[in-house]
Motif scaffolding. Structure first.
Motif, PDB file in Angstrom:
ATOM      1  N   TYR A   1       0.524  -1.165  -0.336  1.00  0.00           N
ATOM      2  CA  TYR A   1      -0.534  -0.282   0.172  1.00  0.00           C
ATOM      3  C   TYR A   1       1.017   1.852  -0.278  1.00  0.00           C
ATOM      4  N   LYS A   2       1.727   1.567   1.163  1.00  0.00           N
ATOM      5  CA  LYS A   2       2.890   2.378   1.064  1.00  0.00           C
ATOM      6  C   LYS A   2       3.992   2.553  -0.628  1.00  0.00           C
ATOM      7  N   MET A   3       4.112   2.036  -0.889  1.00  0.00           N
ATOM      8  CA  MET A   3       4.940   1.630  -2.594  1.00  0.00           C
ATOM      9  C   MET A   3       3.815   1.874  -3.668  1.00  0.00           C
ATOM     10  N   GLY A   4       2.155   1.793  -3.264  1.00  0.00           N
ATOM     11  CA  GLY A   4       1.152   2.408  -4.401  1.00  0.00           C
ATOM     12  C   GLY A   4       1.138   1.439  -5.071  1.00  0.00           C
ATOM     13  N   ASN A   5       1.329   0.000  -4.826  1.00  0.00           N
ATOM     14  CA  ASN A   5       1.084  -1.486  -5.282  1.00  0.00           C
ATOM     15  C   ASN A   5      -0.127  -1.639  -4.484  1.00  0.00           C
ATOM     16  N   TYR A   6      -1.777  -0.821  -5.367  1.00  0.00           N
ATOM     17  CA  TYR A   6      -2.582  -1.390  -4.586  1.00  0.00           C
ATOM     18  C   TYR A   6      -2.558  -2.545  -4.909  1.00  0.00           C
TER      19      TYR A   6
ATOM     20  N   ASP B   1     -16.273  -3.194  -4.007  1.00  0.00           N
ATOM     21  CA  ASP B   1     -15.746  -3.605  -3.156  1.00  0.00           C
ATOM     22  C   ASP B   1     -15.188  -3.610  -1.728  1.00  0.00           C
ATOM     23  N   ALA B   2     -15.184  -2.379  -1.691  1.00  0.00           N
ATOM     24  CA  ALA B   2     -14.700  -1.245  -0.839  1.00  0.00           C
ATOM     25  C   ALA B   2     -15.445  -1.537   0.711  1.00  0.00           C
ATOM     26  N   LEU B   3     -16.619  -1.572   0.358  1.00  0.00           N
ATOM     27  CA  LEU B   3     -18.130  -1.412   0.842  1.00  0.00           C
ATOM     28  C   LEU B   3     -17.402  -2.727   1.968  1.00  0.00           C
ATOM     29  N   ASN B   4     -17.463  -3.410   2.047  1.00  0.00           N
ATOM     30  CA  ASN B   4     -17.070  -4.493   3.204  1.00  0.00           C
ATOM     31  C   ASN B   4     -16.109  -4.620   3.662  1.00  0.00           C
ATOM     32  N   ALA B   5     -14.781  -3.967   3.170  1.00  0.00           N
ATOM     33  CA  ALA B   5     -13.516  -3.666   4.019  1.00  0.00           C
ATOM     34  C   ALA B   5     -13.627  -2.777   4.870  1.00  0.00           C
ATOM     35  N   PHE B   6     -14.643  -1.374   4.927  1.00  0.00           N
ATOM     36  CA  PHE B   6     -15.409  -0.823   5.563  1.00  0.00           C
ATOM     37  C   PHE B   6     -16.088  -0.786   6.524  1.00  0.00           C
ATOM     38  N   LYS B   7     -16.659  -1.884   6.363  1.00  0.00           N
ATOM     39  CA  LYS B   7     -18.200  -2.685   7.046  1.00  0.00           C
ATOM     40  C   LYS B   7     -17.082  -3.407   8.282  1.00  0.00           C
ATOM     41  N   LYS B   8     -15.908  -4.302   7.104  1.00  0.00           N
ATOM     42  CA  LYS B   8     -15.494  -4.668   8.871  1.00  0.00           C
ATOM     43  C   LYS B   8     -14.124  -3.659   9.984  1.00  0.00           C
TER      44      LYS B   8
ATOM     45  N   MET C   1      -1.332  -5.324  -5.592  1.00  0.00           N
ATOM     46  CA  MET C   1      -0.646  -6.976  -4.473  1.00  0.00           C
ATOM     47  C   MET C   1      -1.762  -6.182  -3.203  1.00  0.00           C
ATOM     48  N   ALA C   2      -1.752  -4.413  -2.824  1.00  0.00           N
ATOM     49  CA  ALA C   2      -2.308  -4.363  -0.954  1.00  0.00           C
ATOM     50  C   ALA C   2      -3.091  -5.529  -1.359  1.00  0.00           C
ATOM     51  N   ILE C   3      -4.531  -5.068  -1.847  1.00  0.00           N
ATOM     52  CA  ILE C   3      -5.605  -5.103  -2.226  1.00  0.00           C
ATOM     53  C   ILE C   3      -5.457  -7.238  -1.793  1.00  0.00           C
ATOM     54  N   GLU C   4      -4.476  -8.080  -2.551  1.00  0.00           N
ATOM     55  CA  GLU C   4      -4.185  -9.222  -2.388  1.00  0.00           C
ATOM     56  C   GLU C   4      -4.018  -9.744  -1.300  1.00  0.00           C
ATOM     57  N   THR C   5      -3.113  -9.179  -1.263  1.00  0.00           N
ATOM     58  CA  THR C   5      -2.312  -9.195   0.562  1.00  0.00           C
ATOM     59  C   THR C   5      -3.328  -9.561   1.538  1.00  0.00           C
ATOM     60  N   PHE C   6      -4.445  -7.962   1.686  1.00  0.00           N
ATOM     61  CA  PHE C   6      -5.037  -7.625   2.461  1.00  0.00           C
ATOM     62  C   PHE C   6      -5.934  -8.613   2.650  1.00  0.00           C
ATOM     63  N   ASN C   7      -6.778  -8.990   1.503  1.00  0.00           N
ATOM     64  CA  ASN C   7      -7.562 -10.062   1.507  1.00  0.00           C
ATOM     65  C   ASN C   7      -7.630 -11.678   2.495  1.00  0.00           C
ATOM     66  N   LYS C   8      -6.425 -11.973   2.798  1.00  0.00           N
ATOM     67  CA  LYS C   8      -6.090 -13.193   2.901  1.00  0.00           C
ATOM     68  C   LYS C   8      -5.768 -12.925   4.440  1.00  0.00           C
ATOM     69  N   ILE C   9      -6.147 -12.124   5.517  1.00  0.00           N
ATOM     70  CA  ILE C   9      -6.706 -11.979   6.528  1.00  0.00           C
ATOM     71  C   ILE C   9      -7.945 -11.870   6.952  1.00  0.00           C
TER      72      ILE C   9
ATOM     73  N   LEU D   1      -9.248   1.527   1.621  1.00  0.00           N
ATOM     74  CA  LEU D   1      -8.854   2.703   0.747  1.00  0.00           C
ATOM     75  C   LEU D   1      -8.506   2.126  -0.326  1.00  0.00           C
ATOM     76  N   SER D   2      -7.285   0.608  -0.807  1.00  0.00           N
ATOM     77  CA  SER D   2      -6.695   0.760  -1.959  1.00  0.00           C
ATOM     78  C   SER D   2      -7.851   0.241  -3.048  1.00  0.00           C
ATOM     79  N   TYR D   3      -9.210  -0.271  -2.355  1.00  0.00           N
ATOM     80  CA  TYR D   3     -10.563  -0.488  -3.123  1.00  0.00           C
ATOM     81  C   TYR D   3     -10.370   0.406  -3.873  1.00  0.00           C
ATOM     82  N   ILE D   4     -10.997   1.665  -3.076  1.00  0.00           N
ATOM     83  CA  ILE D   4     -10.965   3.277  -4.257  1.00  0.00           C
ATOM     84  C   ILE D   4     -10.111   3.436  -4.408  1.00  0.00           C
ATOM     85  N   LYS D   5      -9.165   3.715  -4.262  1.00  0.00           N
ATOM     86  CA  LYS D   5      -7.603   3.806  -5.152  1.00  0.00           C
ATOM     87  C   LYS D   5      -7.926   3.144  -6.642  1.00  0.00           C
ATOM     88  N   VAL D   6      -7.861   2.369  -6.292  1.00  0.00           N
ATOM     89  CA  VAL D   6      -8.339   1.338  -7.361  1.00  0.00           C
ATOM     90  C   VAL D   6      -9.986   2.145  -8.115  1.00  0.00           C
TER      91      VAL D   6
END
Length: 1006
Positions: free
Chosen positions: A290-295, A332-339, A297-305, A322-327
């Protein structure tokens, strides 16, 4: 090297008598064999030594040698790893409890197992050592070895007691401190572990992880530079497994120093512990991406939590959003923010996640909760937030955008109407429209009353009047409908329903028998431009009918001509009515011409039997007797079961009688009396036949014939007529209570009387109107059991209606099939087919349901709503028959035109098939549209969410999948089958993810 027993000493003692000399020789030989076994033992030839010791044990009978032999036999067994080794040692200890070698035997076997890495067996024997017999050197070794075996067994507290005794020993001290440090490390006593490791110069030979432990300790103590240094020094000396852990230490140390670019390659090289990562590992890698702007890969990795419950997990879910919003994947961002919003661990993250969850719910819909309730929840949690004004605007608009009007009304009615009156009125209106579309007309009226009460908008109030009128019309309350149509028409505001008001007014006046007003309204409608052609055609027909009823035949014919020229629905009906009208304006020749033209033009019209009967009558009335009789014969031949057949036969018989053809007339009358027994035509036929017999002077033959007829008694005929005429009077007056009472009396007196059919029919009609529907059934059944009469069609329609209202579909089917075959009115044919479609579906005869559904679709007169029902029956029946391809096509056809629940169902199946095809992005988008546009239809929303979750998981977005499934399980308990499917899918996902994520608990362990 063990000492041998000296032979010389034996020789010195053996100089005596000759017998003693012989004994000495034997003893010397025994010692030689014993010493030979010792030589083999010293040379590590344990099997050969053991065998020789066993021979000594068998052949030497000497108390000084036997214990030693037993000791070495057991000792060799230990070194040879024989199964009975421990047993042999036990036997030695028990047999020779005072032998000096007892303690040596125990410690030797313990040391042997220790030196060979069998620490469990070593520990067993060390517990039996008698420390008081040990030398200083043996004691020191004993303490270290015992402590070490306890470390290996993870009995750290016990191990510390032994290791602390040798921590300052020059031989074992460094090793003891290493393992004491390890114990502190495992117990998370990080500083103590670090201090102890610092006193260790190097790792013991058996465990070269000192640098690793020190690196990990420094990482855990926050000494990141030192941790990085030590780990990098250890990397070249480590194997693959250790390198993975060292990469983790370096990567996570750099991560904590916020050096994300440097940390990333090390974090990527980490292979997990025993092949498994945990949620923290995924978080740090995802955050680095995420910090490197590779959203992506951030989405793919965060989703494994999965199953995260701590602050790290909340942070991960928040940054996933935030990563979903960036792309630009806002849905899809709805579920993450809900959690993230549901985890009250970091207040700032919770608040911002709640804001994003509410905002995204407004923008894209919410599959779990109504959008207004989400926004209200945010406003109530953060009333003075900087986003309050924005959220209040969202709230007002969300009542409409969510389309979940019922829940919106509940929210508003929960103390929030004041100040929101305009919104409340509008929500009530749209909820009423949904209720109207679902045929809940009384409920729709209740909601529309709220609209009229609370709105200040003239346009909305006018629309409310219009739909209130439409709702009243559908429940046959025509006066209330008229009142509301008038109020709508009186308003000067423009609404989209304006073009329909005159048309609907025309029908309402028609139902109230205000025919002049009906003509005026329908005419006003036809004068509008760009009106619907189907309604225009229908309006001309009703103008014609209203004029016809009021005997304004020329204006009526003009209207019928306009309908005929449009060549639309019911052109045959218009042509028939126009032809009849010529008869009433004194143009019988033109009437005959038009009726003949009708027969040539409309070969398959349901009005053909009507036309033939009317044409035959017209010929007879205009002295064209032969043509009339031929036309009657054509009717009788083509339509043997028509309701006009028996009247045509009677008209033919009477004409033959008038022409003096008595035998021919009598034959016809007898046919009618026999075929239509119990009907008015049969009674008339008997009476006419009686006159023929009288004219022929054959009264005896008449009596014989009448007695052969079922239920006819000559002497009772006049009484029968009198009784029936009396019973019929209440029906003529519209007195249904009286009708039921008098018709029962008549049937009790004349159960097979000549008026029995109409008596049963009128009794049934009276009971039906008195809501005694079950009591009416046997009387309708009596009517339809007899030969076709003027009452048959109505009886079939009413009886089928009763069975359908009772959901007695099996009983309804034969009645509907009979109605389909016998009906003269096209509306009744359409009614029969549409309900046969439904009845066959409900009785699970899906093939027949599809047959009738296709007939409905091919019926040009069928209304759109009925055709939509046919499409859904085809779709559902095909699905039940596992004909997924046919179901797919039918559901797509439904989706094009349906509204409300049917639209939700069809949209769900669109998502289902997209998921099955592997088109997961499309499936997710469709399921989202289902939740957004049809949120009020909870069953299909829930089923759509399960499909959405499956597609998310197929895409590797595990968090989205599990979040959705958990929400379904929590929020849709009303639908246990859907919850069961969601739980099954969630268990599957968790079981699979637990193989690579140690933070996930497999379903089998819950």
């Amino acid at each position: 090297m063990l000492k041998k027993i000296a032979i010389a000493a034996i020789l010195i003692m053996g100089i005596a008598m000759p017998l003693q000399a012989q004994q000495s020789k034997i003893y010397i030989d025994d010692l030689a064999m014993y010493n030979q076994a010792l030589d083999l033992y010293d040379e590590n030839q344990y099997l050969a030594a053991q065998r020789l010791f066993e021979k000594v044990s068998r052949e030497v009978d000497d108390e000084s040698i036997q214990p030693n032999a037993a000791y070495y036999i057991a000792n060799c067994a230990v070194r040879l790893n024989q199964k009975n080794a421990d047993q042999l040692i036990e036997q030695f200890v028990e047999k020779y409890p005072t032998n000096p070698k007892k303690n040596n035997a125990i410690i030797d076997v313990a040391d042997y197992y220790f030196d060979n890495g069998n620490y469990n067996r070593a520990a067993k024997w060390y517990t039996r050592v008698d420390k008081s017999t040990l030398s200083q050197k043996q004691t020191t070794r004993y303490y270290f070895n015992t402590g070490y075996t306890l470390v290996q067994s993870k009995k750290y507290d016990e191990a510390k007691k032994y290791l602390n005794r040798v921590s300052d020993d020059p031989t074992y001290g460094s090793k003891a401190k290493y393992y004491l440090g390890y114990i502190a490390y495992e117990g998370n006593e990080l500083q103590e572990a670090s201090d102890l490791f610092d006193q260790v110069e190097e790792s013991p030979e058996v465990d070269e992880k000192l640098s690793y432990y020190q690196a990990d300790l420094n990482y855990k103590l926050g000494n990141f530079d030192k941790a990085i240094q030590l780990a990098q020094e250890q990397l070249p000396k480590s194997n693959r497994k250790e390198q993975s852990e060292l990469n983790r230490i370096i990567g996570q140390s750099l991560f904590n120093q916020e050096k994300y670019n440097e940390a990333l390659p090390y974090l990527e090289k980490y292979e997990g512990t025993r092949g498994k990562w945990n949620n923290n590992d995924y978080y740090q890698l995802g955050y680095a991406y995420y910090k490197m702007g590779n959203y992506s890969m951030a989405i793919e990795t965060f989703n494994k939590i999965v199953d995260g419950t701590n602050a790290t997990a909340q942070n991960a879910y928040y940054h996933l959003g935030l990563s979903y919003i960036k792309v630009d994947r806002r849905e899809d961002a709805l579920n993450a923010f809900k959690k993230a919003s549901e985890m009250n661990l970091d207040e700032k993250i919770t608040e911002d996640a709640s804001y994003n969850y509410a905002k995204l719910s407004y923008e894209n819909g919410n599959p779990y909760d109504s959008v207004p309730s989400v926004i209200l929840g945010y406003l109530e949690s953060y009333p003075d937030n900087q986003h309050s004004d924005e959220m209040n605007e969202f709230l007002i608009d969300s009542y409409f955008s969510s389309k979940n009007y019922a829940e919106a009304l509940d929210l508003l009615e929960n103390g929030r109407i004041k100040g929101n009156e305009a919104t409340y009125a509008k929500v009530a209106f749209y909820h009423a429209i949904n209720l109207y579309n679902d045929s809940k007309y009384s409920d729709a009226v209740n909601q529309l009353d709220k609209t009229v009460k609370y709105t200040n908008q003239d346009e909305l109030k006018k629309r409310a009047y219009f739909w209130t009128a439409a709702s009243y019309y559908m429940v046959n309350n025509y006066q209330a409908a008229l009142d509301n149509y008038k109020m709508a028409k009186a308003s000067s505001s423009r609404i989209i329903e304006d073009d329909l008001i005159d048309y609907d007014l025309g029908y309402t006046y028609f139902k109230l028998k205000e025919y002049d007003n009906s003509i005026t309204a329908f005419t006003s409608f036809t004068n509008k431009s760009n009106v619907d052609q189907v309604r225009l055609n229908d309006a001309y027909l009703r103008i014609g009918d209203a004029n016809f009823v009021t005997k304004k035949y020329w204006p009526g014919m003009e209207a019928y001509n306009k309908a005929i020229s449009m060549n639309g629905r019911n052109a045959d009906y218009a042509a028939f009515q126009k032809a009849i009208s010529y008869g009433f304006v004194g143009k019988p020749d033109r009437k005959i011409e038009d009726l003949k033209t009708f027969l040539n033009k409309f070969k398959r019209s349901p009005y053909r039997d009507d036309v033939l009967y009317e044409l035959g009558n017209t010929y007879i009335n205009n002295n064209q007797v032969n043509n009339g009789l031929q036309t009657y014969d054509q009717l009788i031949s083509e339509f043997p079961r028509s309701s006009f057949t028996s009247p045509a036969m009677m008209r033919k018989g009477l004409q033959l009688y008038n022409d003096g053809k008595l035998d021919a007339a009598l034959s016809v009358f007898k046919q009618v009396a026999s075929k239509y027994a119990g009907t008015p035509q049969a009674a008339e036929a008997i009476s006419s036949a009686r006159q023929v017999y009288i004219d022929q002077g054959k009264t005896v033959e008449y009596a014989t014939w009448v007695r052969s007829l079922e239920g006819v008694e000559i002497t009772d005929s006049e009484l029968d007529d009198t009784a029936y005429e009396s019973a019929e009077q209440p029906f003529v007056r519209g007195d249904m209570q009286g009708t039921a009472r008098e018709m029962k009396k008549y049937l009790d007196q004349f159960p097979n009387g000549k008026h029995a059919v109409q008596a049963h029919f009128y009794l049934a009609q009276a009971q039906f109107s008195l809501d005694q529907k079950q009591e009416s059934i046997p009387h309708y059944e009596y009517v339809i059991s007899k030969e076709r009469s003027q009452f048959t069609e109505q009886a079939l329609a009413r009886l089928s209606e009763i069975h359908l209202s009772d959901n007695a579909f099996a009983k309804a089917i034969p009645v509907l099939k009979q109605l389909e075959q016998l009906a003269d009115f096209p509306q009744n044919v359409s009614y029969a087919r549409s309900n046969l479609m439904r009845a066959f579906y409900e009785t699970e005869d899906y093939s027949q349901a599809i047959v009738y559904a296709n007939q409905v679709l091919n019926d040009a007169t069928a209304e759109t709503a009925v055709k939509n029902d046919a499409q859904i029956v085809i779709a559902r029946s095909s699905w039940k028959q596992n004909k997924e391809s046919d179901a797919r096509t039918a559901y797509e056809n439904v989706r094009q035109n349906a509204t409300g629940n049917l639209a939700a169902e069809a949209t769900y199946f669109k998502a289902y098939f997209e998921n099955k095809d592997g088109n997961h992005d499309e499936a997710i988008a469709t399921a989202n549209s289902l939740s957004k546009n049809y949120a009020g239809y909870k069953l299909w929303s829930a089923k759509g969410l399960v499909v959405m979750a499956k597609s998310y998981y197929a895409k590797g977005e595990t968090l989205n999948a599990t979040t959705i499934l958990e929400a379904v399980i929590k929020n849709f308990t009303k639908y246990p089958e859907v919850v069961e499917e969601a739980q099954k899918e969630l268990d599957f996902i968790k079981t699979k993810e637990a193989k690579t994520n140690s933070s996930v608990v497999p379903a089998s362990q819950n």
